[in-house]
Design a protein around this motif. Structure first.
Motif, PDB file in Angstrom:
ATOM      1  N   PRO A   3       0.821  -1.220   0.000  1.00 39.23           N
ATOM      2  CA  PRO A   3       0.000   0.000   0.000  1.00 39.23           C
ATOM      3  C   PRO A   3       0.854   1.268   0.000  1.00 39.23           C
ATOM      4  CG  PRO A   3      -0.785  -1.597   1.629  1.00 39.23           C
ATOM      5  CD  PRO A   3       0.469  -2.151   1.068  1.00 39.23           C
ATOM      6  N   VAL A   4       1.996   1.222   0.737  1.00 40.74           N
ATOM      7  CA  VAL A   4       2.883   2.399   0.779  1.00 40.74           C
ATOM      8  C   VAL A   4       3.385   2.721  -0.623  1.00 40.74           C
ATOM      9  CG1 VAL A   4       5.077   3.271   1.676  1.00 40.74           C
ATOM     10  CG2 VAL A   4       3.600   1.891   3.150  1.00 40.74           C
ATOM     11  N   GLU A   5       3.805   1.659  -1.335  1.00 45.79           N
ATOM     12  CA  GLU A   5       4.333   1.872  -2.682  1.00 45.79           C
ATOM     13  C   GLU A   5       3.241   2.372  -3.633  1.00 45.79           C
ATOM     14  OE1 GLU A   5       6.140  -1.832  -3.752  1.00 45.79           O
ATOM     15  OE2 GLU A   5       7.913  -1.436  -2.545  1.00 45.79           O
ATOM     16  N   THR A   6       2.030   1.877  -3.433  1.00 45.26           N
ATOM     17  CA  THR A   6       0.924   2.289  -4.305  1.00 45.26           C
ATOM     18  C   THR A   6       0.678   3.790  -4.184  1.00 45.26           C
ATOM     19  OG1 THR A   6      -0.023   0.138  -3.815  1.00 45.26           O
ATOM     20  CG2 THR A   6      -1.425   1.664  -4.989  1.00 45.26           C
ATOM     21  N   THR A   7       0.861   4.316  -2.980  1.00 46.45           N
ATOM     22  CA  THR A   7       0.637   5.767  -2.832  1.00 46.45           C
ATOM     23  C   THR A   7       1.886   6.558  -3.204  1.00 46.45           C
ATOM     24  OG1 THR A   7       1.218   5.622  -0.503  1.00 46.45           O
ATOM     25  CG2 THR A   7      -1.128   5.554  -1.032  1.00 46.45           C
ATOM     26  N   LEU A   8       3.062   5.922  -2.998  1.00 47.77           N
ATOM     27  CA  LEU A   8       4.317   6.635  -3.266  1.00 47.77           C
ATOM     28  C   LEU A   8       4.557   6.831  -4.767  1.00 47.77           C
ATOM     29  CD1 LEU A   8       6.833   7.829  -1.848  1.00 47.77           C
ATOM     30  CD2 LEU A   8       7.895   5.562  -1.997  1.00 47.77           C
ATOM     31  N   LEU A   9       4.254   5.818  -5.537  1.00 44.23           N
ATOM     32  CA  LEU A   9       4.582   5.848  -6.965  1.00 44.23           C
ATOM     33  C   LEU A   9       3.954   7.032  -7.708  1.00 44.23           C
ATOM     34  CD1 LEU A   9       6.400   4.201  -8.804  1.00 44.23           C
ATOM     35  CD2 LEU A   9       4.407   2.833  -9.435  1.00 44.23           C
ATOM     36  N   PRO A  10       2.643   7.290  -7.550  1.00 42.70           N
ATOM     37  CA  PRO A  10       2.077   8.442  -8.266  1.00 42.70           C
ATOM     38  C   PRO A  10       2.707   9.770  -7.841  1.00 42.70           C
ATOM     39  CG  PRO A  10       0.348   7.091  -7.270  1.00 42.70           C
ATOM     40  CD  PRO A  10       1.640   6.551  -6.794  1.00 42.70           C
ATOM     41  N   ARG A  11       3.075   9.864  -6.557  1.00 36.54           N
ATOM     42  CA  ARG A  11       3.717  11.106  -6.078  1.00 36.54           C
ATOM     43  C   ARG A  11       5.102  11.273  -6.708  1.00 36.54           C
ATOM     44  NH1 ARG A  11       4.135  10.085  -0.189  1.00 36.54           N
ATOM     45  NH2 ARG A  11       5.154  12.112  -0.132  1.00 36.54           N
ATOM     46  N   LEU A  12       5.808  10.137  -6.868  1.00 34.03           N
ATOM     47  CA  LEU A  12       7.127  10.197  -7.511  1.00 34.03           C
ATOM     48  C   LEU A  12       6.974  10.622  -8.969  1.00 34.03           C
ATOM     49  CD1 LEU A  12       8.676   6.878  -6.133  1.00 34.03           C
ATOM     50  CD2 LEU A  12       9.564   9.167  -5.699  1.00 34.03           C
ATOM     51  N   ALA A  52      22.496   4.570  -8.491  1.00 31.66           N
ATOM     52  CA  ALA A  52      21.311   3.715  -8.610  1.00 31.66           C
ATOM     53  C   ALA A  52      20.034   4.534  -8.484  1.00 31.66           C
ATOM     54  CB  ALA A  52      21.349   2.633  -7.536  1.00 31.66           C
ATOM     55  N   PHE A  53      19.990   5.447  -7.505  1.00 31.84           N
ATOM     56  CA  PHE A  53      18.775   6.268  -7.353  1.00 31.84           C
ATOM     57  C   PHE A  53      18.545   7.136  -8.589  1.00 31.84           C
ATOM     58  CE2 PHE A  53      18.728   5.536  -2.661  1.00 31.84           C
ATOM     59  CZ  PHE A  53      17.415   5.129  -2.596  1.00 31.84           C
ATOM     60  N   LEU A  54      19.619   7.726  -9.115  1.00 32.90           N
ATOM     61  CA  LEU A  54      19.441   8.589 -10.286  1.00 32.90           C
ATOM     62  C   LEU A  54      18.961   7.762 -11.481  1.00 32.90           C
ATOM     63  CD1 LEU A  54      22.528  10.947  -9.891  1.00 32.90           C
ATOM     64  CD2 LEU A  54      20.137  11.383  -9.307  1.00 32.90           C
ATOM     65  N   SER A  55      19.551   6.585 -11.628  1.00 35.01           N
ATOM     66  CA  SER A  55      19.137   5.712 -12.732  1.00 35.01           C
ATOM     67  C   SER A  55      17.679   5.278 -12.550  1.00 35.01           C
ATOM     68  CB  SER A  55      20.086   4.518 -12.767  1.00 35.01           C
ATOM     69  OG  SER A  55      19.505   3.451 -13.416  1.00 35.01           O
ATOM     70  N   ALA A  56      17.321   4.969 -11.302  1.00 37.13           N
ATOM     71  CA  ALA A  56      15.942   4.529 -11.025  1.00 37.13           C
ATOM     72  C   ALA A  56      14.954   5.663 -11.290  1.00 37.13           C
ATOM     73  CB  ALA A  56      15.836   4.062  -9.578  1.00 37.13           C
ATOM     74  N   LEU A  57      15.307   6.853 -10.866  1.00 33.01           N
ATOM     75  CA  LEU A  57      14.385   7.978 -11.059  1.00 33.01           C
ATOM     76  C   LEU A  57      14.200   8.280 -12.546  1.00 33.01           C
ATOM     77  CD1 LEU A  57      15.526  10.316  -8.124  1.00 33.01           C
ATOM     78  CD2 LEU A  57      13.524   8.829  -8.228  1.00 33.01           C
ATOM     79  N   ARG A  58      15.300   8.100 -13.322  1.00 28.15           N
ATOM     80  CA  ARG A  58      15.195   8.339 -14.776  1.00 28.15           C
ATOM     81  C   ARG A  58      14.248   7.329 -15.428  1.00 28.15           C
ATOM     82  NH1 ARG A  58      20.718   9.662 -14.623  1.00 28.15           N
ATOM     83  NH2 ARG A  58      21.308   7.493 -14.989  1.00 28.15           N
ATOM     84  N   SER A  59      14.254   6.101 -14.897  1.00 25.01           N
ATOM     85  CA  SER A  59      13.450   5.066 -15.577  1.00 25.01           C
ATOM     86  C   SER A  59      12.175   4.717 -14.806  1.00 25.01           C
ATOM     87  CB  SER A  59      14.303   3.819 -15.811  1.00 25.01           C
ATOM     88  OG  SER A  59      14.919   3.430 -14.616  1.00 25.01           O
ATOM     89  N   LEU A  60      11.817   5.606 -13.907  1.00 28.32           N
ATOM     90  CA  LEU A  60      10.644   5.341 -13.060  1.00 28.32           C
ATOM     91  C   LEU A  60       9.366   5.108 -13.885  1.00 28.32           C
ATOM     92  CD1 LEU A  60      10.313   5.133 -10.026  1.00 28.32           C
ATOM     93  CD2 LEU A  60       9.625   7.521  -9.977  1.00 28.32           C
ATOM     94  N   GLU A  61       9.270   5.860 -14.986  1.00 28.81           N
ATOM     95  CA  GLU A  61       8.047   5.740 -15.800  1.00 28.81           C
ATOM     96  C   GLU A  61       7.921   4.356 -16.419  1.00 28.81           C
ATOM     97  OE1 GLU A  61       7.725   8.967 -18.531  1.00 28.81           O
ATOM     98  OE2 GLU A  61       7.597  10.441 -16.915  1.00 28.81           O
ATOM     99  N   SER A  62       9.088   3.689 -16.588  1.00 28.60           N
ATOM    100  CA  SER A  62       9.031   2.348 -17.193  1.00 28.60           C
ATOM    101  C   SER A  62       8.848   1.254 -16.129  1.00 28.60           C
ATOM    102  CB  SER A  62      10.301   2.072 -17.997  1.00 28.60           C
ATOM    103  OG  SER A  62      11.419   2.079 -17.135  1.00 28.60           O
ATOM    104  N   PHE A  63       8.794   1.643 -14.858  1.00 31.83           N
ATOM    105  CA  PHE A  63       8.563   0.653 -13.796  1.00 31.83           C
ATOM    106  C   PHE A  63       7.149   0.109 -13.930  1.00 31.83           C
ATOM    107  CE2 PHE A  63       7.021  -0.210  -9.396  1.00 31.83           C
ATOM    108  CZ  PHE A  63       7.796  -1.334  -9.159  1.00 31.83           C
ATOM    109  N   GLU A  64       7.065  -1.196 -14.187  1.00 27.79           N
ATOM    110  CA  GLU A  64       5.754  -1.770 -14.512  1.00 27.79           C
ATOM    111  C   GLU A  64       5.027  -2.359 -13.316  1.00 27.79           C
ATOM    112  OE1 GLU A  64       6.985  -4.502 -17.500  1.00 27.79           O
ATOM    113  OE2 GLU A  64       6.849  -3.029 -19.106  1.00 27.79           O
ATOM    114  N   GLY A  65       5.706  -2.366 -12.183  1.00 26.07           N
ATOM    115  CA  GLY A  65       5.069  -2.901 -10.982  1.00 26.07           C
ATOM    116  C   GLY A  65       4.968  -4.413 -10.974  1.00 26.07           C
TER     117      GLY A  65
END
Lengths: 196, 122
Positions: A3-12, A52-65
């Motif tokens: 649930p935490v991730e579900t709310t965090l992802l849209p904010r990110l 790693a964080f910078l790379s993750a933030l760049r590709s966050l939109e491609s995170f499919e869950g």
């Protein structure tokens, strides 16, 4: 996803500053652990986590869950640490030599394996043993040490290890097995009792 | 040669360290004895070296049933391999235990700041 991730992802995805801070504070610890294990240097591990964080933030939109955010970030941190490791001057690939069992022509052990005692129950002794195992893992040649860490500590599958190490699945499997055998040999003087 | 003698010199038989005479006696007894015949057959099925080579598959229970049965017949007669398999399993469990009980980690303020600043720049 939790649930935490579900709310965090849209904010990110909306670029919310506090969400990034929350993400980093929540997951940096686990990412530091894998980076430290691979790189054995606090400074390099911090650099890898930052990458790693910078790379993750760049590709966050491609995170499919498909996996949890934590699992995904763990993989990204593993990649970043391995990239940093590859960038270091590369020593030659070391073979395990004496750390693998030897056999006579008829296939019997040259040195009969010792019998190992049960592991101690006492927490203090267990902690000493945990520390000893960590030291012995660090004594393995680099190519075997990394294969062992990825498979048996970080929990990657053999196929995932093969991708990370740019090996065939068969070669990764052999490397992991040999790394375990070598670690067994390094622990043997401490845990085995002579049976002959 | 009797059954005890055969079992005590089986190691030397398979390492080709018996005299011709002892070798012949070993083979003659194994052919005529209902206990030693199957014992020698098991010894011929797989060597300690081959068992160790595929030990990861055995420990992970990835062997086909027939192959697994060969391993288990060998382990029933080979104390050395029993000791090796046990130590291999303990090594695995000690390694896997390294992943547990992580100490709490608070990201240093300067690293947190550096990541947030790098993100703004990117």
């Amino acid at each position: 996803m939790s649930p935490v991730e579900t709310t965090l992802l849209p904010r990110l995805l909306a670029g919310e500053e506090t969400a990034f801070r929350e993400l980093i504070e929540t997951y940096a610890g686990r990412m530091m652990v894998v980076a430290r294990r691979i790189l054995r240097s606090e400074q390099d591990a911090e650099d890898a986590v930052q990458d790693a964080f910078l790379s993750a933030l760049r590709s966050l939109e491609s995170f499919e869950g498909k996996s949890s955010l934590g699992t995904w970030l763990h993989r990204v941190a593993t990649n970043a640490a391995l990239m940093k490791l590859r960038a270091r001057p590369r020593g030659r690939e070391v073979e395990l030599g004496d750390l693998l069992p030897e056999y006579k022509s008829g296939g019997h052990h040259v040195d009969p394996p010792k019998h190992w005692e049960d592991l101690p129950e006492d927490p203090l002794c267990r902690q000493e043993l945990t520390d000893l195992v960590r030291v012995k893992i660090d004594e393995l040649p680099e190519n075997y040490r990394i294969a062992l860490i990825l498979r048996d500590i970080e929990g990657l599958s053999t196929a995932e290890v093969s991708i990370q190490l740019e090996l065939t699945v068969g070669a990764a499997k052999v490397r992991i097995h040999r790394a375990r055998q070598a670690l067994r040999a390094l622990l043997d003087p401490h845990l085995g009792k002579s049976n002959r | 040669m009797n059954c005890d003698e055969l079992k005590s010199c089986a190691y030397n038989y398979f390492e080709s360290q018996l005299s011709e005479e002892a070798r012949a006696a070993f083979e003659a007894h194994s052919e005529e004895c209902a206990d030693c015949g199957p014992f020698v057959a098991i010894c011929r099925e797989i060597t300690c070296e081959k068992l160790t080579e595929f030990l990861d598959d055995y420990v992970d229970d990835h062997l086909p049933a027939e192959r697994k049965a060969v391993f288990e017949r060998h382990l029933a007669i080979c104390d050395e391999c029993v000791a090796y398999v046990r130590s291999y399993r303990i090594t695995r469990s000690l390694t896997e235990a390294q992943s547990g009980d992580l100490p709490p980690y608070k990201i240093p303020a300067d690293l947190l700041g550096a990541i947030l600043a790098a993100r703004k720049k990117a």
